[in-house]
Enzyme design. Structure first.
Site, PDB file in Angstrom:
ATOM      1  N   SER A 132       0.835  -1.196   0.000  1.00  8.15           N
ATOM      2  CA  SER A 132       0.000   0.000   0.000  1.00  8.15           C
ATOM      3  C   SER A 132       0.867   1.241   0.000  1.00  8.15           C
ATOM      4  O   SER A 132       2.033   1.209   0.410  1.00  8.15           O
ATOM      5  CB  SER A 132      -0.893  -0.011   1.251  1.00  8.15           C
ATOM      6  N   TYR A 145      -2.925  -0.660  10.247  1.00 13.16           N
ATOM      7  CA  TYR A 145      -2.930  -1.041   8.836  1.00 13.16           C
ATOM      8  C   TYR A 145      -1.633  -0.605   8.176  1.00 13.16           C
ATOM      9  O   TYR A 145      -0.999  -1.374   7.444  1.00 13.16           O
ATOM     10  CB  TYR A 145      -4.127  -0.404   8.137  1.00 13.16           C
TER      11      TYR A 145
END
Length: 252
Positions: A132, A145
């Protein structure tokens, strides 16, 4: 016929990637915890191989990889399974923080280990990990996350060297926010999401996964012009500049 095994295949990026590879003539293996959606997708893709799977269960991962590989091996493993929870760090329970790490990191480790012996038998083996843009700098309201994706980035870099010597390419895909149910239906929307925008589709990411499976690509593969520019700025400017930029984007 080349073969790809996909985790988190029943929705979002995993689902779109499965359809993309199936259309290109690959044999697709589908895994997900959502068995109802998984069965529906398998039927849609000409009764593709599928297996309900919790990637945090290492034994189940071993069985899934072994069973999919039985009639032709594994050429590509796409570690796509993951979860996202947004919110102030203290508003997310310890159990939820743990679940993020367990699925996003431990699940990836479990599947990579389980697929390894079969990847060794492939002449064009690759592991593609879903990282990500949040692996570039820690993102407020996505702390766990973001930490999980830093771990994915580090694992990818390590295995790119270690398994590269065994003929297995290991790379990751690094998109910013993507229009998927995980982002669109989140109960809390981090300020950085609205300020950066959700401009990528699952199809944009699937096309990058296709490229990574079929071409020699860099270790890290950013998706989207915005994140590519941010990544270039991070290289060119002091890290303090990235911190200030992230602080600005995530302000209340």
């Amino acid at each position: 016929m080349k073969r790809i095994l996909i985790t988190g295949a029943a929705s979002g990026i995993g689902l779109t990637t499965a359809k993309h590879f199936h259309e290109k003539g690959w044999r697709v293996g589908l895994t997900d915890v959502n068995d109802t959606a998984l069965v529906r997708l398998a039927k849609e893709l000409d009764n593709s191989w599928y297996r309900p799977l919790d990637v945090t269960d290492s034994i189940a991962c071993q069985h899934a990889c072994r069973d999919f590989a039985e009639d032709g091996g594994i050429d590509v493993l796409f570690n796509c399974a993951g979860i996202l929870r947004m919110g102030p760090f203290e508003s997310i329970s310890a159990e939820q923080h743990k679940q993020i790490i367990d699925i996003n990191v431990t699940g990836l480790i479990n599947m990579s280990l389980a697929a390894h012996p079969f990847l060794q038998d492939s002449k064009a083996a690759a592991v593609i990990n879903m990282s990500s843009a949040s692996a570039l700098y820690g993102v407020p309201h996505l702390a766990s996350y973001s930490a999980s994706k830093f771990a994915v980035r580090s694992l990818t870099e390590s295995l790119n060297i270690e398994w590269g010597r065994q003929g297995i390419r290991v790379v990751d895909i690094m998109p910013p926010f993507v229009k998927t149910p995980m982002v669109e239906k989140a109960s809390f929307r981090a300020p950085v999401v609205d300020r950066m925008g959700v401009n990528l589709s699952a199809d944009d990411v699937a096309k990058k996964v296709w490229q990574a499976a079929n071409e020699k690509v860099p270790v890290h593969n950013p998706v989207g012009l915005t994140f590519k520019l941010i990544k270039l700025l991070d290289k060119a400017l002091p890290s303090a500049s990235t911190r200030l930029f992230m602080s600005f984007l995530s302000r209340d």
